[in-house]
Scaffold this active site. Structure first.
Site, PDB file in Angstrom:
ATOM      1  N   PHE A  10     -10.124  20.084  -2.198  1.00  0.00           N
ATOM      2  CA  PHE A  10     -10.714  19.184  -1.208  1.00  0.00           C
ATOM      3  C   PHE A  10     -12.181  18.908  -1.508  1.00  0.00           C
ATOM      4  O   PHE A  10     -12.979  19.843  -1.639  1.00  0.00           O
ATOM      5  CB  PHE A  10     -10.629  19.790   0.197  1.00  0.00           C
ATOM      6  CG  PHE A  10      -9.283  19.717   0.847  1.00  0.00           C
ATOM      7  CD1 PHE A  10      -8.941  18.632   1.641  1.00  0.00           C
ATOM      8  CD2 PHE A  10      -8.364  20.735   0.678  1.00  0.00           C
ATOM      9  CE1 PHE A  10      -7.699  18.569   2.259  1.00  0.00           C
ATOM     10  CE2 PHE A  10      -7.120  20.688   1.292  1.00  0.00           C
ATOM     11  CZ  PHE A  10      -6.784  19.594   2.084  1.00  0.00           C
ATOM     12  N   ASP A  11     -12.534  17.646  -1.584  1.00  0.00           N
ATOM     13  CA  ASP A  11     -13.933  17.257  -1.521  1.00  0.00           C
ATOM     14  C   ASP A  11     -14.443  17.627  -0.127  1.00  0.00           C
ATOM     15  O   ASP A  11     -13.653  17.778   0.812  1.00  0.00           O
ATOM     16  CB  ASP A  11     -14.042  15.748  -1.766  1.00  0.00           C
ATOM     17  CG  ASP A  11     -15.446  15.228  -1.626  1.00  0.00           C
ATOM     18  OD1 ASP A  11     -16.381  15.856  -2.157  1.00  0.00           O
ATOM     19  OD2 ASP A  11     -15.620  14.181  -0.970  1.00  0.00           O
ATOM     20  N   LEU A  12     -15.758  17.765   0.024  1.00  0.00           N
ATOM     21  CA  LEU A  12     -16.320  18.126   1.326  1.00  0.00           C
ATOM     22  C   LEU A  12     -16.841  16.896   2.077  1.00  0.00           C
ATOM     23  O   LEU A  12     -16.264  16.478   3.087  1.00  0.00           O
ATOM     24  CB  LEU A  12     -17.428  19.164   1.143  1.00  0.00           C
ATOM     25  CG  LEU A  12     -18.202  19.609   2.385  1.00  0.00           C
ATOM     26  CD1 LEU A  12     -17.270  20.092   3.487  1.00  0.00           C
ATOM     27  CD2 LEU A  12     -19.217  20.679   2.022  1.00  0.00           C
ATOM     28  N   ASP A  13     -17.911  16.302   1.585  1.00  0.00           N
ATOM     29  CA  ASP A  13     -18.535  15.172   2.268  1.00  0.00           C
ATOM     30  C   ASP A  13     -17.635  13.942   2.257  1.00  0.00           C
ATOM     31  O   ASP A  13     -17.224  13.472   1.198  1.00  0.00           O
ATOM     32  CB  ASP A  13     -19.873  14.822   1.608  1.00  0.00           C
ATOM     33  CG  ASP A  13     -20.891  15.941   1.729  1.00  0.00           C
ATOM     34  OD1 ASP A  13     -20.773  16.755   2.658  1.00  0.00           O
ATOM     35  OD2 ASP A  13     -21.819  15.985   0.894  1.00  0.00           O
TER      36      ASP A  13
END
Length: 224
Positions: A10-13
């Protein structure tokens, strides 16, 4: 075709949380310290996602020295207040809990420095869902999403690449997945436009967290 992903990156931002206020105000602060006035935070949205080194260079034509100075100013504000000017997208906590309980391994793959990503995930009390949290280094190394994904792949004991999928809202996430030979999901509720995501050609496009949940839990049945 049925998939059987086991490790979800998962990417965060723009994927797990909406960091607009914290990031854009911290960029605004850095630019002001560099003598550049930018009052419209919307103009700074392109900074959400890519490495800061790339964005300051691309958008303001800073040289290496100027870029490093701007990043220092940015972190001055971001580490104090900016990282907390942030909200989780609706349904993310429930999604993460259900995925973990279903047997998936969850990993954060972000261009944000690992130390900041860890603090943000703890602030939201979702850090315990993740098997690993991998970001960039404070010295400016390992910032490209391809490098981050490749580093994550090396942390596991040679599972097939078909076990992995990268989930993110910008083209950098999808390109990183292509470059490392894994599948990807582009989400359009974040900061990448539909055109940006479509052009990057992910394996699947999710327009909402619930659509993402459906794809992962139903269409990509896990075999453990």
């Amino acid at each position: 075709m049925e998939k059987s992903y086991k490790i979800l990156l998962f990417d965060l931002d723009g994927t797990l949380s909406d960091p607009k206020i914290g990031i854009t105000k911290s960029v605004q602060f850095a630019l002001a310290r560099m003598g550049i006035k930018e009052e419209n935070l919307d103009h700074l949205e392109p900074f959400i996602g890519p490495p800061l080194q790339q964005s300051f260079s691309d958008f303001y034509k800073f040289n290496d020295t100027q870029t490093q100075t701007a990043i220092t100013y940015y972190r001055e504000r971001f580490s104090d207040v900016g990282m907390y000017e942030n909200t989780l997208y609706e349904h993310i906590p429930e999604l993460l809990e259900e995925l973990r309980e279903s047997g998936f391994k969850l990993v954060v793959a972000t261009s944000k420095p690992t130390v900041f990503a860890e603090q943000i995930l703890k602030y939201f009390n979702i850090h315990h869902h993740f098997d690993r949290i991998v970001g960039s280094n404070l010295d400016g190394t390992r910032t490209a999403k391809t490098e981050i994904i490749q580093y994550i792949l090396h942390q596991y004991s040679n599972p097939p690449k078909e076990d992995f999928i990268m989930i993110g809202d910008r083209k950098h996430d999808i390109i990183g997945a292509h470059n490392t030979g894994i599948d990807s999901i582009g989400v359009t509720y974040g900061y990448g436009s539909l055109d940006e995501i479509t052009t990057a050609a992910p394996t699947f496009i999710a327009e909402s967290v619930l659509e993402l949940q459906k794809y992962l839990l139903i269409n990509a049945s896990i075999k453990v």
